[in-house]
Enzyme design. Structure first.
Site, PDB file in Angstrom:
ATOM      1  N   ASN A 144       0.816  -1.210   0.000  1.00 16.76           N
ATOM      2  CA  ASN A 144       0.000   0.000   0.000  1.00 16.76           C
ATOM      3  C   ASN A 144       0.854   1.265   0.000  1.00 16.76           C
ATOM      4  O   ASN A 144       1.978   1.248   0.486  1.00 16.76           O
ATOM      5  CB  ASN A 144      -0.905   0.009   1.239  1.00 16.76           C
ATOM      6  CG  ASN A 144      -2.099  -0.891   1.081  1.00 16.76           C
ATOM      7  OD1 ASN A 144      -2.735  -0.909   0.032  1.00 16.76           O
ATOM      8  ND2 ASN A 144      -2.416  -1.664   2.115  1.00 16.76           N
ATOM      9  N   TYR A 244     -13.512   1.629   3.102  1.00 11.11           N
ATOM     10  CA  TYR A 244     -12.649   2.815   3.129  1.00 11.11           C
ATOM     11  C   TYR A 244     -13.433   4.091   2.835  1.00 11.11           C
ATOM     12  O   TYR A 244     -12.967   5.185   3.145  1.00 11.11           O
ATOM     13  CB  TYR A 244     -11.501   2.666   2.130  1.00 11.11           C
ATOM     14  CG  TYR A 244     -10.449   1.684   2.574  1.00 11.11           C
ATOM     15  CD1 TYR A 244      -9.409   2.076   3.416  1.00 11.11           C
ATOM     16  CD2 TYR A 244     -10.495   0.353   2.161  1.00 11.11           C
ATOM     17  CE1 TYR A 244      -8.453   1.184   3.830  1.00 11.11           C
ATOM     18  CE2 TYR A 244      -9.540  -0.550   2.577  1.00 11.11           C
ATOM     19  CZ  TYR A 244      -8.518  -0.137   3.412  1.00 11.11           C
ATOM     20  OH  TYR A 244      -7.578  -1.037   3.834  1.00 11.11           O
TER      21      TYR A 244
END
Length: 421
Positions: A144, A244
């Site tokens: 990420n 998210y």
């Protein structure tokens, strides 16, 4: 077939090993190399990996090394699962943004930018060394922020595909709720990494019956509970957002919550200490139940499926990946990296056509893409002003004073990882 895992000393690696062992008919791995400079952790995890392979009758061998160049030499694919700065850096990413009243999270907002700045240069160096060792090797990125890292790799000309477990998690959850096999569920999964919506849940394939209205009617409360969003939000949107999206749809509420409980980084660090103690038990030959709380559910299966499509002679398969837009979302530039369903084979991913998006989605996608442009520029070239501009462009920041304060904190907490800071 030889696969290499950079970051193989991660406490998460046994989940990946378990997937390779269980799905050996899908992906016949002859050698799996775990690469990590943290040799103490690496040997613990390497030993457990060998025991998992032996327990499940996998004929391949597991090797370990701290030497990146030796580890990737001859590899058909290299999986990247790095965390530059470890959980200590993650703890900072989750903490200092809260001082400015902004969400503290490792991939979203200011913390996500800090991680991108630390990570992109390291990943590009690794990728160049992979290319020198084997220019035909695929790079599968699970590091990420996946969208920004994958874009950096693709812009540098690497054979790279980004992978996230959000879509496969939704697929498995929806299949269970609908009493269908996971393979019978096709998601109209659209957006950017960690900024996606399920616009449809189709039976059998891209042209199948859309079961999403039925799913929301029957199970909307449970789905909303998992996302920690009100049921009314899902009903009004008519789609299922990634979890998210809560950082965007309920930002202030999330900031208040984060200020009243231990950070996720602190929780994971404690969990990792316990996991490493378990991994050192020579009698342990399967992934422990505790690992399920570590995160990354179903990543191993997604990784195996993607590697099999890229490397094995099984024909093309459809999978959600991060790759160049190339007209898939017509309101974005071709070289933006999107997260969508794609047909994947040895030539790489080719995105499928996606449903028409509502301005509610296109506006936020465009906004975050602009931020990612600036974030990547800052990661590649450094400089305080580039960091400031990226933060100012982020929809979770967007104010001059906030961007100034966050920039100061980001640079102060990341000096050891940013030579230019």
């Amino acid at each position: 077939m030889k696969l290499a895992v950079v970051g193989g000393g991660s406490t998460y690696t046994p989940e990946l090993i378990d997937g390779f062992a269980r799905l050996r008919d899908t992906l016949p791995v002859g050698e799996l190399v775990l690469i990590d400079p943290a040799t103490d952790r690496l040997e613990l995890i390497g030993g457990l990996a060998r025991r998992i392979f032996a327990r499940q009758g996998h004929p391949g061998r597991v090797t370990t090394t701290a030497d990146l160049d030796a580890g990737v030499d001859g590899a058909d694919a290299v999986l990247l699962q790095l965390r530059i700065g470890g959980q200590a850096a993650r703890l900072q990413d989750e903490t200092w943004p809260l001082e400015c009243g902004c969400v503290g999270q490792e991939t979203t907002g200011a913390g996500g930018l800090a991680k991108a700045l630390r990570t992109v240069p390291v990943v590009l160096d690794i990728a160049e060394r992979v290319r020198r060792a084997n220019p035909d090797a695929w790079i599968i990125d699970f590091t990420n922020p996946v969208g920004i890292v994958t874009r950096a790799l693709l812009r540098a000309g690497h054979k790279a595909v980004g992978l996230c477990n959000v879509a496969i998690g939704f697929q498995r959850k929806f299949a269970a709720l609908l009493d269908l096999a996971p393979g019978d569920i096709h998601l109209d999964h659209v957006g950017l990494n960690h900024l996606t919506w399920e616009l449809g849940v189709r039976r059998g394939g891209p042209d199948g019956e859309d079961l999403l209205p039925r799913l929301l009617a029957a199970h909307g409360e449970a789905i909303a509970g998992d996302l920690r969003l009100p049921r009314a939000v899902l009903d009004r949107l008519g789609v299922v957002p990634s979890y998210y999206l809560r950082y965007f749809y309920a930002h202030d509420e999330v900031v208040r919550e984060l200020g009243t409980k231990p950070s996720r980084a602190a929780e994971v660090a404690a969990m990792e200490r316990e996991l490493l103690a378990l991994y050192g038990d020579p009698a342990l030959d399967e992934k422990p139940a505790l690992l399920a709380k570590r995160g990354g559910a179903f990543y191993s299966e997604a990784a195996v499926d993607l590697a099999a499509s890229l490397l094995a002679d099984g024909g093309p398969a459809v999978q959600v990946v991060n790759t160049y837009n190339n007209g898939t979302l017509p309101f974005l530039p071709d070289d933006a990296v999107v997260e969508v369903q794609a047909r994947v084979d040895a030539s790489g991913p080719r995105p499928l056509a996606v449903p028409r998006l509502d301005p509610l989605h296109t506006g936020l996608i465009s906004h975050v893409t602009a931020y990612e442009d600036l974030a990547l520029d800052a990661a590649l070239r450094g400089g305080r002003e580039r960091v400031f501009k990226a933060l100012l462009a982020h929809p979770l920041v967007g104010q001059f004073d906030l961007a100034e304060g966050l920039t100061d904190r980001l640079l102060a907490h990341n000096k050891e990882h940013l030579p230019w800071a």
